[in-house]
Design a protein around this motif. Structure first.
Motif, PDB file in Angstrom:
ATOM      1  N   LEU A  34      33.470  29.936  43.486  1.00 49.56           N
ATOM      2  CA  LEU A  34      33.370  31.212  44.184  1.00 49.56           C
ATOM      3  C   LEU A  34      34.181  32.288  43.461  1.00 49.56           C
ATOM      4  O   LEU A  34      33.712  33.432  43.306  1.00 49.56           O
ATOM      5  CB  LEU A  34      33.863  31.059  45.623  1.00 49.56           C
ATOM      6  N   ALA A  35      35.394  31.920  43.000  1.00 43.90           N
ATOM      7  CA  ALA A  35      36.210  32.881  42.272  1.00 43.90           C
ATOM      8  C   ALA A  35      35.525  33.308  40.972  1.00 43.90           C
ATOM      9  O   ALA A  35      35.538  34.499  40.612  1.00 43.90           O
ATOM     10  CB  ALA A  35      37.583  32.279  41.975  1.00 43.90           C
ATOM     11  N   ALA A  36      34.912  32.334  40.283  1.00 39.71           N
ATOM     12  CA  ALA A  36      34.207  32.666  39.050  1.00 39.71           C
ATOM     13  C   ALA A  36      33.017  33.585  39.332  1.00 39.71           C
ATOM     14  O   ALA A  36      32.765  34.547  38.591  1.00 39.71           O
ATOM     15  CB  ALA A  36      33.732  31.387  38.363  1.00 39.71           C
ATOM     16  N   TYR A  37      32.293  33.306  40.413  1.00 41.89           N
ATOM     17  CA  TYR A  37      31.150  34.156  40.775  1.00 41.89           C
ATOM     18  C   TYR A  37      31.600  35.575  41.098  1.00 41.89           C
ATOM     19  O   TYR A  37      30.989  36.556  40.652  1.00 41.89           O
ATOM     20  CB  TYR A  37      30.417  33.556  41.969  1.00 41.89           C
ATOM     21  N   LEU A  38      32.675  35.696  41.878  1.00 37.95           N
ATOM     22  CA  LEU A  38      33.166  37.027  42.233  1.00 37.95           C
ATOM     23  C   LEU A  38      33.634  37.795  41.000  1.00 37.95           C
ATOM     24  O   LEU A  38      33.404  39.015  40.887  1.00 37.95           O
ATOM     25  CB  LEU A  38      34.313  36.906  43.240  1.00 37.95           C
ATOM     26  N   ALA A  41      30.554  38.907  39.167  1.00 37.58           N
ATOM     27  CA  ALA A  41      29.899  39.977  39.923  1.00 37.58           C
ATOM     28  C   ALA A  41      30.640  41.297  39.753  1.00 37.58           C
ATOM     29  O   ALA A  41      30.021  42.355  39.559  1.00 37.58           O
ATOM     30  CB  ALA A  41      29.825  39.593  41.401  1.00 37.58           C
ATOM     31  N   LYS A  42      31.985  41.258  39.825  1.00 34.73           N
ATOM     32  CA  LYS A  42      32.758  42.476  39.656  1.00 34.73           C
ATOM     33  C   LYS A  42      32.616  43.042  38.246  1.00 34.73           C
ATOM     34  O   LYS A  42      32.528  44.257  38.048  1.00 34.73           O
ATOM     35  CB  LYS A  42      34.230  42.203  39.962  1.00 34.73           C
ATOM     36  N   LEU A  43      32.584  42.162  37.256  1.00 32.78           N
ATOM     37  CA  LEU A  43      32.384  42.620  35.885  1.00 32.78           C
ATOM     38  C   LEU A  43      31.022  43.285  35.737  1.00 32.78           C
ATOM     39  O   LEU A  43      30.874  44.298  35.042  1.00 32.78           O
ATOM     40  CB  LEU A  43      32.520  41.452  34.903  1.00 32.78           C
ATOM     41  N   GLY A  44      30.016  42.703  36.422  1.00 33.53           N
ATOM     42  CA  GLY A  44      28.692  43.297  36.375  1.00 33.53           C
ATOM     43  C   GLY A  44      28.651  44.662  37.035  1.00 33.53           C
ATOM     44  O   GLY A  44      28.007  45.588  36.540  1.00 33.53           O
TER      45      GLY A  44
END
Length: 298
Positions: A34-38, A41-44
């Motif tokens: 989840l941390a990696a996904y967030l 996502a924030k970088l995107g």
């Protein structure tokens, strides 16, 4: 820590404990994903995943002209500092065990003084104090190396002292009983066994030394961090991607150093018999109830 030592130190987990461990493992993995996904996502959202920001790292000239020179400077500073800090630490560590106060007290003062000062302040003091006080021209490379030697050499001195003291007293008493002098006891009996016990902690501190070269960024030392956080972003306006790539390079280097350390330790323990318990690396958390020398980081 291998399975045999775990059986000695801890009770085998029952069904309930195994279930709890499995649940905790799944929760940790889910949290990490989840941390990696967030993060992605924030970088995107901030357009940091734009291919234009990452394509410079596919160019050979960027690596040859910017990243590799910074990496070589980092490794050079770490190598020179290590070659000086290790014997410096051994001299101070042995000096702290001297029977003569004229040697023991100054060695202790030096160790405690340089351990208490933040490394960044020492680098600043060498860089700007050398010219202001002594009129010397100090390069960023010299400032970083001197700061690393003084701080890490003092920490290594404590590791050396702990390693020698970890050898059971009966070893030295037996050596004295057969007529060996103190210097011979130290050189032939204590140090060979202590080095084996100290090896993991010494290499752990050398890894810290390698990472601490990044503090040279503050005095414009042209190292790997300077290349990733200053030079590359100024040319390609890609600070976040540059820092991520440089962090990955640091991780690879430290993993390689760790692998070499593991190999050296195994080889040392196969070739030498020692009764000394392993010396804990700086910052290791010792698990209550375990045998001496075994920590939570094993």
């Amino acid at each position: 820590m291998n399975a045999r030592s775990a059986d000695v130190l801890y009770d085998a987990p029952g069904p309930r404990a195994r279930t709890r461990n499995t649940v905790l493992t799944v929760l940790v993995v889910v949290a990490a994903l989840l941390a990696a996904y967030l993060m992605v996502a924030k970088l995107g959202e901030k357009n940091q995943l734009d291919p234009a920001l990452w394509t410079p790292f596919l160019r050979g000239d960027v690596w040859l002209n910017l990243i590799v020179p910074g990496l070589l400077n980092t490794l050079s500073a770490a190598l020179v500092a290590s070659l000086i800090a290790v014997p410096f630490g051994f001299v101070l560590g042995i000096g702290r065990l001297s029977d003569h106060a004229v040697i023991r007290v100054p060695a202790g003062v030096v160790v405690e003084f340089f351990r208490a000062i933040p490394l960044l302040i020492m680098i600043f003091a060498v860089m700007y104090g050398g010219s202001a006080v002594f009129g010397l021209t100090v390069t960023p490379f010299a400032a970083v190396v001197v700061g690393l030697v003084l701080y890490n050499g003092s920490v290594l001195a404590e590791i050396v002292r702990a390693g020698i003291q970890a050898v059971p007293r009966g070893q030295s008493e037996a050596a004295y009983a057969v007529g060996l002098r103190k210097g011979q006891v130290m050189r032939m009996i204590l140090l060979p066994q202590a080095v084996t016990a100290m090896m993991p902690a010494i290499v752990s501190q050398l890894v810290v030394l390698l990472k601490d070269t990044a503090l040279g960024f503050i005095v414009s030392f042209e190292d790997l961090l300077n290349a990733g956080a200053r030079v590359l972003p100024s040319n390609f306006n890609n600070l976040i991607p540059s820092v991520i790539v440089i962090a990955i390079v640091y991780i690879i280097i430290n993993l390689a150093v760790g692998a070499v350390a593991t190999w050296l330790e195994r080889r040392s323990r196969r070739s030498r018999r020692t009764t000394a318990a392993p010396v804990e690396p700086p910052g290791a958390i010792v698990v209550s109830g375990t045998t001496p020398g075994v920590s939570a980081v094993d």
